[in-house]
Design a protein around this motif. Structure first.
Motif, PDB file in Angstrom:
ATOM      1  N   MET A 120       0.833  -1.203   0.000  1.00 47.33           N
ATOM      2  CA  MET A 120       0.000   0.000   0.000  1.00 47.33           C
ATOM      3  C   MET A 120       0.871   1.258   0.000  1.00 47.33           C
ATOM      4  O   MET A 120       1.854   1.341   0.740  1.00 47.33           O
ATOM      5  N   HIS A 121       0.499   2.232  -0.807  1.00 49.60           N
ATOM      6  CA  HIS A 121       1.277   3.466  -0.897  1.00 49.60           C
ATOM      7  C   HIS A 121       0.754   4.494   0.100  1.00 49.60           C
ATOM      8  O   HIS A 121      -0.441   4.729   0.195  1.00 49.60           O
ATOM      9  N   HIS A 122       1.674   5.074   0.867  1.00 45.82           N
ATOM     10  CA  HIS A 122       1.287   5.983   1.961  1.00 45.82           C
ATOM     11  C   HIS A 122       1.383   7.461   1.600  1.00 45.82           C
ATOM     12  O   HIS A 122       1.315   8.311   2.475  1.00 45.82           O
ATOM     13  N   GLY A 123       1.607   7.768   0.302  1.00 49.93           N
ATOM     14  CA  GLY A 123       1.768   9.171  -0.066  1.00 49.93           C
ATOM     15  C   GLY A 123       3.158   9.680   0.281  1.00 49.93           C
ATOM     16  O   GLY A 123       4.020   8.921   0.733  1.00 49.93           O
ATOM     17  N   TYR A 124       3.373  10.985   0.094  1.00 50.49           N
ATOM     18  CA  TYR A 124       4.715  11.559   0.245  1.00 50.49           C
ATOM     19  C   TYR A 124       4.749  12.732   1.238  1.00 50.49           C
ATOM     20  O   TYR A 124       5.637  13.581   1.156  1.00 50.49           O
ATOM     21  N   ALA A 125       3.785  12.790   2.165  1.00 47.16           N
ATOM     22  CA  ALA A 125       3.658  13.979   3.023  1.00 47.16           C
ATOM     23  C   ALA A 125       4.956  14.336   3.751  1.00 47.16           C
ATOM     24  O   ALA A 125       5.384  15.496   3.766  1.00 47.16           O
ATOM     25  N   LYS A 126       5.618  13.323   4.347  1.00 49.81           N
ATOM     26  CA  LYS A 126       6.850  13.600   5.120  1.00 49.81           C
ATOM     27  C   LYS A 126       7.990  14.028   4.204  1.00 49.81           C
ATOM     28  O   LYS A 126       8.786  14.906   4.558  1.00 49.81           O
ATOM     29  N   SER A 127       8.093  13.386   3.045  1.00 50.11           N
ATOM     30  CA  SER A 127       9.141  13.780   2.082  1.00 50.11           C
ATOM     31  C   SER A 127       8.940  15.223   1.637  1.00 50.11           C
ATOM     32  O   SER A 127       9.900  15.997   1.543  1.00 50.11           O
ATOM     33  N   ILE A 128       7.697  15.593   1.360  1.00 47.98           N
ATOM     34  CA  ILE A 128       7.402  16.968   0.927  1.00 47.98           C
ATOM     35  C   ILE A 128       7.791  17.965   2.013  1.00 47.98           C
ATOM     36  O   ILE A 128       8.464  18.975   1.757  1.00 47.98           O
ATOM     37  N   ALA A 129       7.420  17.658   3.266  1.00 49.85           N
ATOM     38  CA  ALA A 129       7.752  18.543   4.391  1.00 49.85           C
ATOM     39  C   ALA A 129       9.266  18.630   4.586  1.00 49.85           C
ATOM     40  O   ALA A 129       9.818  19.710   4.837  1.00 49.85           O
ATOM     41  N   GLU A 134       7.712   1.306   0.562  1.00 48.97           N
ATOM     42  CA  GLU A 134       8.781   0.357   0.239  1.00 48.97           C
ATOM     43  C   GLU A 134       9.019   0.351  -1.272  1.00 48.97           C
ATOM     44  O   GLU A 134       8.072   0.419  -2.053  1.00 48.97           O
ATOM     45  N   TYR A 135      10.288   0.287  -1.670  1.00 48.56           N
ATOM     46  CA  TYR A 135      10.646   0.299  -3.088  1.00 48.56           C
ATOM     47  C   TYR A 135      11.615  -0.833  -3.407  1.00 48.56           C
ATOM     48  O   TYR A 135      12.526  -1.107  -2.626  1.00 48.56           O
ATOM     49  N   ILE A 136      11.423  -1.449  -4.574  1.00 45.40           N
ATOM     50  CA  ILE A 136      12.487  -2.264  -5.159  1.00 45.40           C
ATOM     51  C   ILE A 136      13.435  -1.265  -5.819  1.00 45.40           C
ATOM     52  O   ILE A 136      13.009  -0.461  -6.651  1.00 45.40           O
ATOM     53  N   ASP A 137      14.692  -1.304  -5.435  1.00 45.14           N
ATOM     54  CA  ASP A 137      15.616  -0.232  -5.813  1.00 45.14           C
ATOM     55  C   ASP A 137      16.520  -0.634  -6.974  1.00 45.14           C
ATOM     56  O   ASP A 137      17.331  -1.555  -6.856  1.00 45.14           O
ATOM     57  N   PHE A 138      16.374   0.073  -8.096  1.00 51.11           N
ATOM     58  CA  PHE A 138      17.262  -0.117  -9.250  1.00 51.11           C
ATOM     59  C   PHE A 138      18.156   1.105  -9.463  1.00 51.11           C
ATOM     60  O   PHE A 138      18.771   1.254 -10.514  1.00 51.11           O
ATOM     61  N   GLU A 167       4.178  -2.802 -16.277  1.00 54.90           N
ATOM     62  CA  GLU A 167       3.029  -2.948 -17.182  1.00 54.90           C
ATOM     63  C   GLU A 167       1.945  -1.929 -16.839  1.00 54.90           C
ATOM     64  O   GLU A 167       1.408  -1.251 -17.727  1.00 54.90           O
ATOM     65  N   ALA A 168       1.655  -1.797 -15.547  1.00 50.40           N
ATOM     66  CA  ALA A 168       0.630  -0.835 -15.121  1.00 50.40           C
ATOM     67  C   ALA A 168       1.029   0.596 -15.485  1.00 50.40           C
ATOM     68  O   ALA A 168       0.197   1.382 -15.972  1.00 50.40           O
ATOM     69  N   VAL A 209       7.388   4.872  -9.645  1.00 48.09           N
ATOM     70  CA  VAL A 209       7.841   5.109  -8.265  1.00 48.09           C
ATOM     71  C   VAL A 209       6.656   4.967  -7.300  1.00 48.09           C
ATOM     72  O   VAL A 209       6.769   4.365  -6.238  1.00 48.09           O
ATOM     73  N   GLY A 210       5.499   5.483  -7.718  1.00 45.55           N
ATOM     74  CA  GLY A 210       4.287   5.345  -6.915  1.00 45.55           C
ATOM     75  C   GLY A 210       3.812   3.909  -6.789  1.00 45.55           C
ATOM     76  O   GLY A 210       2.990   3.587  -5.924  1.00 45.55           O
ATOM     77  N   ARG A 211       4.354   3.037  -7.626  1.00 51.78           N
ATOM     78  CA  ARG A 211       4.001   1.612  -7.574  1.00 51.78           C
ATOM     79  C   ARG A 211       5.098   0.792  -6.900  1.00 51.78           C
ATOM     80  O   ARG A 211       5.117  -0.445  -7.001  1.00 51.78           O
ATOM     81  N   GLY A 212       6.058   1.498  -6.266  1.00 47.98           N
ATOM     82  CA  GLY A 212       7.055   0.793  -5.462  1.00 47.98           C
ATOM     83  C   GLY A 212       8.289   0.325  -6.207  1.00 47.98           C
ATOM     84  O   GLY A 212       8.971  -0.599  -5.776  1.00 47.98           O
ATOM     85  N   VAL A 213       8.612   0.975  -7.341  1.00 49.69           N
ATOM     86  CA  VAL A 213       9.838   0.650  -8.077  1.00 49.69           C
ATOM     87  C   VAL A 213      10.624   1.936  -8.278  1.00 49.69           C
ATOM     88  O   VAL A 213      10.128   2.892  -8.874  1.00 49.69           O
TER      89      VAL A 213
END
Length: 452
Positions: free
Chosen positions: A1-10, A53-57, A435-436, A404-408
């Motif tokens: 589940m994606h939690h948004g970016y509120a803390k990153s933005i702040a 969480e992200y799979i990091d490339f 794909e999405a 990125v919003g899909r965790g990649v």
């Protein structure tokens, strides 16, 4: 589940009040959807301050070949930290690391350690000019050799100002640099031996060095065409020009012995960084004795407070240990995951009827979307900077923001870095997200263009 970016933005807003631009490297300002803040990494994964969480490339833009927080590297680094951070003197670990590099790397008769790839490039150029008594350096359009004044030319030049394809202009990348005329840097097209041959013939006795990424990783991961590097080596030998391989990205990634090991071509000097220490800050200038002895004898200046800093050296030794283990199993793992991704992305392009360019290697590859109306034949590669301009950078940026919003997490420029920590599950989840994102962003863009 994606939690948004509120803390990153702040955090970014807060950072802008004290950090210039809110970032510590201009490159990071271009991250998509915007510069995110991260708090930890493990293996192939990263977690941001919002708990996403992200799979990091991205992998630190190349260093983390073994993935984040590799146990052996962390243990060796921490053990050394307990014993001392810096001595401003010699220590036995640096001999051990130097011996390893000299054993592994074909051109490494002698080495010197530093901190950043940029400064190692600087050292190589100084050494080449001192050894030859000449000033001019040849580089290739679209290649990056660090951010320092003497070589930051024609990385991403505006094609309307860049001159003819076979005689590119030398263009500074930043205000504050000398302009091209004063730079002592000549820019040529990559992957075209006749232009190099012609230039060296016409300017005999003027060229100190040719510096090149042996694979053009900073623009579209462009492999050398068959015979190109071999021909470059022969021409440099013929004209007594120092051949410098910038292996900051390819070193310890394309193979244990880097691109020079993989392709079997020995440069005179080479530069390493990134993957040599799996995230610890260290760089290496290595080369044949003929040139390196000028540093050894103190004839050419090379220094630095943090050179061969013990914790980073300890981390580098542990990294090389891990890379050499089990007959280089780390390379097989990263390559397997990367090639599965490449195949999967090509499969998605077919399925969705999209013109996709995927090129490079398992351990590092490039993904791009051709601009409308660009007729790329099936599997045709990008071969130099000018052909890389046929890719739609804005469309790719939109794709990156979506995925990125899909965790990649991937680099906006098109490079994908693989690590030995990436799993089959990571590949499957990434292809699902890709794909999405393609359906959401890329398919509509092409459909719209066709209608227009």
């Amino acid at each position: 589940m994606h939690h948004g970016y509120a803390k990153s933005i702040a955090s970014l807003e807060r950072a802008k009040r004290s950090l210039a631009g809110g970032v510590s490297s201009n490159v990071r300002a271009g991250d998509k959807p915007f510069p995110l803040y991260f708090e930890r990494g493990m293996g192939s994964k990263l977690w941001d301050v919002d708990g996403n969480e992200y799979i990091d490339f991205v992998l630190g833009r190349g260093p983390l070949f073994l993935g984040h927080t590799h146990a052996g590297v962390i243990e060796a680094t921490c053990k050394q930290l307990q014993m001392g951070q810096i001595y401003a003197a010699q220590h036995e670990l640096e001999i051990e690391l130097a011996e390893r590099v000299c054993r592994i790397v074909p051109c490494a008769d002698l080495v010197r350690f530093g901190i950043s790839g940029s400064e190692a490039v600087h050292g190589a150029l100084r050494l080449a000019r001192a050894a030859t008594g000449r000033k001019t350096v040849i580089k290739f359009e679209g290649q990056y050799h660090g951010w320092l004044d003497n070589i930051l030319y024609s990385l991403g030049p505006d094609p309307t100002r860049a001159g003819e394809w076979d005689h590119p202009r030398t263009l500074a990348e930043s205000p504050g640099q000398f302009d091209g005329e004063e730079s002592h840097v000549v820019v040529l097209p990559w992957n075209h031996l006749p232009t190099l041959e012609q230039y060296l013939d016409q300017h005999r006795g003027e060229i100190a060095a040719v510096i090149t990424e042996p694979v053009m990783c900073n623009t579209a991961v462009i492999p050398p065409l068959p015979g190109f590097l071999e021909g470059m080596r022969e021409l440099c030998t013929k004209h007594d020009v120092v051949l410098i391989f910038d292996e900051v990205i390819t070193g310890f990634r394309l193979s244990l012995a880097g691109a020079q090991g993989r392709f079997g071509i020995k440069p005179d000097l080479t530069i390493f960084g990134k993957a040599i220490a799996n995230g610890m800050p260290i760089s290496c200038l290595a080369g044949i004795e003929k040139y390196m002895r000028l540093i050894a004898a103190g004839k050419v200046g090379h220094g630095g407070t943090y050179n061969s800093i013990p914790p980073a050296v300890a981390g580098a030794i542990a990294t090389l240990d891990a890379l050499e283990q089990d007959e280089h199993a780390a390379y097989a793992a990263a390559d397997r995951a990367g090639l599965a991704l490449v195949d999967g992305l090509r499969g998605l392009a077919k399925k969705l009827n999209l013109p996709l360019v995927v090129q490079g290697y398992g351990v590092i590859f490039y993904l791009g979307f051709p601009k409308q109306g660009v007729a790329l034949h099936e599997g045709q590669a990008i071969t130099d900077y000018r052909t890389s301009l046929t890719m739609d950078q804005d469309l790719y940026s939109a794709f990156v923001s979506d995925i990125v919003g899909r965790g990649v997490r991937i680099i906006p420029r098109g490079n994908w870095f693989l690590s030995s920590a990436h799993t089959d599950d990571d590949v499957a989840a990434t292809l699902e997200a890709a794909e999405a994102a393609l359906i959401e962003v890329v398919v509509p863009a092409y459909e719209k263009a066709v209608q227009a």
